[in-house]
Structure formats: C-alpha cells, structure tokens
Design a protein around this motif. Sequence first.
Motif, PDB file in Angstrom:
ATOM      1  N   MET A   1       0.846  -1.178   0.000  1.00 55.34           N
ATOM      2  CA  MET A   1       0.000   0.000   0.000  1.00 55.34           C
ATOM      3  C   MET A   1       0.888   1.237   0.000  1.00 55.34           C
ATOM      4  SD  MET A   1      -2.906   1.107   2.758  1.00 55.34           S
ATOM      5  CE  MET A   1      -1.984   2.032   3.955  1.00 55.34           C
ATOM      6  N   VAL A   2       0.644   2.124  -0.947  1.00 58.69           N
ATOM      7  CA  VAL A   2       1.383   3.370  -1.066  1.00 58.69           C
ATOM      8  C   VAL A   2       0.374   4.513  -1.061  1.00 58.69           C
ATOM      9  CG1 VAL A   2       2.904   4.729  -2.547  1.00 58.69           C
ATOM     10  CG2 VAL A   2       3.200   2.257  -2.410  1.00 58.69           C
ATOM     11  N   ILE A   3       0.663   5.578  -0.307  1.00 57.09           N
ATOM     12  CA  ILE A   3      -0.197   6.753  -0.273  1.00 57.09           C
ATOM     13  C   ILE A   3       0.574   7.910  -0.891  1.00 57.09           C
ATOM     14  CG2 ILE A   3      -1.399   8.411   1.198  1.00 57.09           C
ATOM     15  CD1 ILE A   3      -1.946   6.097   3.146  1.00 57.09           C
ATOM     16  N   VAL A   4      -0.009   8.496  -1.941  1.00 60.92           N
ATOM     17  CA  VAL A   4       0.586   9.633  -2.635  1.00 60.92           C
ATOM     18  C   VAL A   4      -0.515  10.635  -2.973  1.00 60.92           C
ATOM     19  CG1 VAL A   4       2.536   8.330  -3.602  1.00 60.92           C
ATOM     20  CG2 VAL A   4       0.399   8.503  -4.892  1.00 60.92           C
ATOM     21  N   ASN A   5      -0.097  11.851  -3.312  1.00 62.65           N
ATOM     22  CA  ASN A   5      -1.074  12.863  -3.704  1.00 62.65           C
ATOM     23  C   ASN A   5      -1.805  12.467  -4.980  1.00 62.65           C
ATOM     24  OD1 ASN A   5       1.071  15.042  -2.280  1.00 62.65           O
ATOM     25  ND2 ASN A   5      -1.098  15.395  -1.947  1.00 62.65           N
ATOM     26  N   SER A   6      -3.079  12.789  -5.022  1.00 56.82           N
ATOM     27  CA  SER A   6      -3.867  12.628  -6.240  1.00 56.82           C
ATOM     28  C   SER A   6      -3.453  13.710  -7.225  1.00 56.82           C
ATOM     29  CB  SER A   6      -5.359  12.763  -5.929  1.00 56.82           C
ATOM     30  OG  SER A   6      -5.795  11.736  -5.071  1.00 56.82           O
ATOM     31  N   THR A   7      -3.687  13.449  -8.501  1.00 56.26           N
ATOM     32  CA  THR A   7      -3.398  14.408  -9.560  1.00 56.26           C
ATOM     33  C   THR A   7      -4.692  14.719 -10.309  1.00 56.26           C
ATOM     34  OG1 THR A   7      -2.968  12.720 -11.235  1.00 56.26           O
ATOM     35  CG2 THR A   7      -1.086  13.395  -9.838  1.00 56.26           C
ATOM     36  N   MET A   8      -4.641  15.723 -11.148  1.00 60.23           N
ATOM     37  CA  MET A   8      -5.831  16.063 -11.942  1.00 60.23           C
ATOM     38  C   MET A   8      -6.258  14.895 -12.824  1.00 60.23           C
ATOM     39  SD  MET A   8      -6.950  18.898 -10.924  1.00 60.23           S
ATOM     40  CE  MET A   8      -8.139  19.317 -12.167  1.00 60.23           C
ATOM     41  N   GLU A   9      -5.324  14.044 -13.194  1.00 56.77           N
ATOM     42  CA  GLU A   9      -5.683  12.874 -13.997  1.00 56.77           C
ATOM     43  C   GLU A   9      -6.548  11.885 -13.208  1.00 56.77           C
ATOM     44  OE1 GLU A   9      -2.360  14.011 -13.866  1.00 56.77           O
ATOM     45  OE2 GLU A   9      -2.690  15.089 -15.737  1.00 56.77           O
ATOM     46  N   ASP A  10      -6.561  12.018 -11.889  1.00 54.52           N
ATOM     47  CA  ASP A  10      -7.331  11.112 -11.022  1.00 54.52           C
ATOM     48  C   ASP A  10      -8.740  11.609 -10.736  1.00 54.52           C
ATOM     49  OD1 ASP A  10      -5.029   9.467 -10.633  1.00 54.52           O
ATOM     50  OD2 ASP A  10      -4.354  10.795  -9.016  1.00 54.52           O
ATOM     51  N   ILE A  11      -9.094  12.803 -11.167  1.00 57.87           N
ATOM     52  CA  ILE A  11     -10.336  13.418 -10.695  1.00 57.87           C
ATOM     53  C   ILE A  11     -11.578  12.583 -11.027  1.00 57.87           C
ATOM     54  CG2 ILE A  11     -10.744  14.970 -12.656  1.00 57.87           C
ATOM     55  CD1 ILE A  11     -11.483  17.120 -10.418  1.00 57.87           C
ATOM     56  N   ARG A  50      -3.935  18.371  -1.115  1.00 60.89           N
ATOM     57  CA  ARG A  50      -4.669  17.829   0.035  1.00 60.89           C
ATOM     58  C   ARG A  50      -5.479  16.583  -0.304  1.00 60.89           C
ATOM     59  NH1 ARG A  50      -8.376  20.780   2.413  1.00 60.89           N
ATOM     60  NH2 ARG A  50      -8.943  22.063   0.642  1.00 60.89           N
ATOM     61  N   GLN A  51      -5.539  16.225  -1.575  1.00 57.32           N
ATOM     62  CA  GLN A  51      -6.220  15.000  -2.000  1.00 57.32           C
ATOM     63  C   GLN A  51      -5.174  13.900  -2.120  1.00 57.32           C
ATOM     64  OE1 GLN A  51      -9.210  13.772  -2.822  1.00 57.32           O
ATOM     65  NE2 GLN A  51     -10.497  15.582  -2.695  1.00 57.32           N
ATOM     66  N   TRP A  52      -5.507  12.738  -1.574  1.00 57.76           N
ATOM     67  CA  TRP A  52      -4.573  11.613  -1.547  1.00 57.76           C
ATOM     68  C   TRP A  52      -5.224  10.372  -2.134  1.00 57.76           C
ATOM     69  CZ3 TRP A  52       0.227  12.764   0.369  1.00 57.76           C
ATOM     70  CH2 TRP A  52       0.342  13.963   1.087  1.00 57.76           C
ATOM     71  N   LYS A  53      -4.379   9.479  -2.619  1.00 58.27           N
ATOM     72  CA  LYS A  53      -4.868   8.198  -3.139  1.00 58.27           C
ATOM     73  C   LYS A  53      -4.025   7.079  -2.549  1.00 58.27           C
ATOM     74  CE  LYS A  53      -2.141   8.911  -7.346  1.00 58.27           C
ATOM     75  NZ  LYS A  53      -2.204   9.116  -8.794  1.00 58.27           N
ATOM     76  N   GLY A  58      -0.701  -1.017  -8.446  1.00 58.32           N
ATOM     77  CA  GLY A  58      -0.940  -0.100  -9.552  1.00 58.32           C
ATOM     78  C   GLY A  58      -2.355   0.427  -9.671  1.00 58.32           C
ATOM     79  N   GLU A  59      -3.224   0.077  -8.750  1.00 59.05           N
ATOM     80  CA  GLU A  59      -4.630   0.477  -8.809  1.00 59.05           C
ATOM     81  C   GLU A  59      -4.969   1.419  -7.648  1.00 59.05           C
ATOM     82  OE1 GLU A  59      -9.082  -1.574  -8.742  1.00 59.05           O
ATOM     83  OE2 GLU A  59      -7.322  -2.837  -8.486  1.00 59.05           O
ATOM     84  N   ILE A  60      -5.798   2.421  -7.921  1.00 58.00           N
ATOM     85  CA  ILE A  60      -6.308   3.287  -6.852  1.00 58.00           C
ATOM     86  C   ILE A  60      -7.386   2.507  -6.109  1.00 58.00           C
ATOM     87  CG2 ILE A  60      -7.518   5.414  -6.278  1.00 58.00           C
ATOM     88  CD1 ILE A  60      -6.310   6.667  -8.811  1.00 58.00           C
ATOM     89  N   VAL A  61      -7.114   2.196  -4.839  1.00 57.43           N
ATOM     90  CA  VAL A  61      -8.052   1.388  -4.050  1.00 57.43           C
ATOM     91  C   VAL A  61      -8.800   2.219  -3.017  1.00 57.43           C
ATOM     92  CG1 VAL A  61      -6.798  -0.770  -4.418  1.00 57.43           C
ATOM     93  CG2 VAL A  61      -6.229   0.674  -2.445  1.00 57.43           C
TER      94      VAL A  61
END
Length: 168
Positions: A1-11, A50-53, A58-61
Amino acid sequence: MVIVNSTMEDIDKLFELYGAAASYMREMGAPSPWKGFERPVVAGEIEEGRQWKVIENGEIVAVFLTTYNDPHIWQEKDEDPAVYLHRIATHPGHRGKGYVQGIVDWGKEHARANGKKFLRLDTGAGNERLINYYKRCGFNFLGDVYTNSPALPAHYRGGTFALLEIVL
C-alpha cells in the motif's frame, strides 16, 4: 500500500469512488452526509496537495482528503493543532482489506510530522456502523454537532456530524 497525492488525472476516479461510497451508505441504510461534490472544489484540493490516493498493485483502491483546520464543523476545538481526514472512500472491490486503518496510521504519522497533536475526522451523525468502525481504528467519539454554515461546501451544509479524534 502506497499513499501519494492525487493528480488532476485522477479526478474522474475520485468522483467514481465518492459515488460508490455514497451508494454503499444508502444501501446499508445509513445516513450519508455526501450530497454531491463540486468539481472545481475538488480540483482546488488536488492543486493544494490535500487529496490523496491509496495505490495497491498499480490500482487506486481508496482516496481521502486532508486539511489542517475545520472551524465550521469543529468550532472551538479547531484551535487545537490537528490534521483532519475527510471523504475516505474505498473502491467497492477492495472493502475489508484494511485500507482505512492504513490511512489512519498514515494520518497519525502525517500529523506528528507536521507538529499536530490530534488526528480527527467526522461522519454523518447516526451512522453507528461507521462510527463503530472508526472507533475500532482507534478514534474516540466526542459527540455530534449540527452545522449549516454558508462557508462550507454544499455537501456539508445543513448536516449533523459525529466528531471523532485520536490524541497523538
């Protein structure tokens, strides 16, 4: 499990997970404070970092939001040095795999690293199942608060929220 900032591509994925979480709350018969989110607000949160994923294989869970103040919901307690977790949403296919506990553990470390003494979150009042889940994750239930502040995003106006915190 990895936590990183979300990007505009994730919206789009963020909105997909928010919708799935709101549907799940309705299916469970729980009150949902989520009344829809404003895309420009979420885009601003991404730009502010402030948004995290949560990424697994390799999948946003799961996704969530952090903030360092929340005066309209936490009122006078907002003066305390805290990190607030908001809008935790787990992909429907990944519920029950411990991602929320991982977010909580990450949140505690994030709060400590930023000199904070509390990790806090709120959820819709009356959602006993979720409140009890957060208690199992280490949070203490502090009580309920009603807010209708026009300064809040639309999805929070006119709601009663359960306040939960972990003292670090």
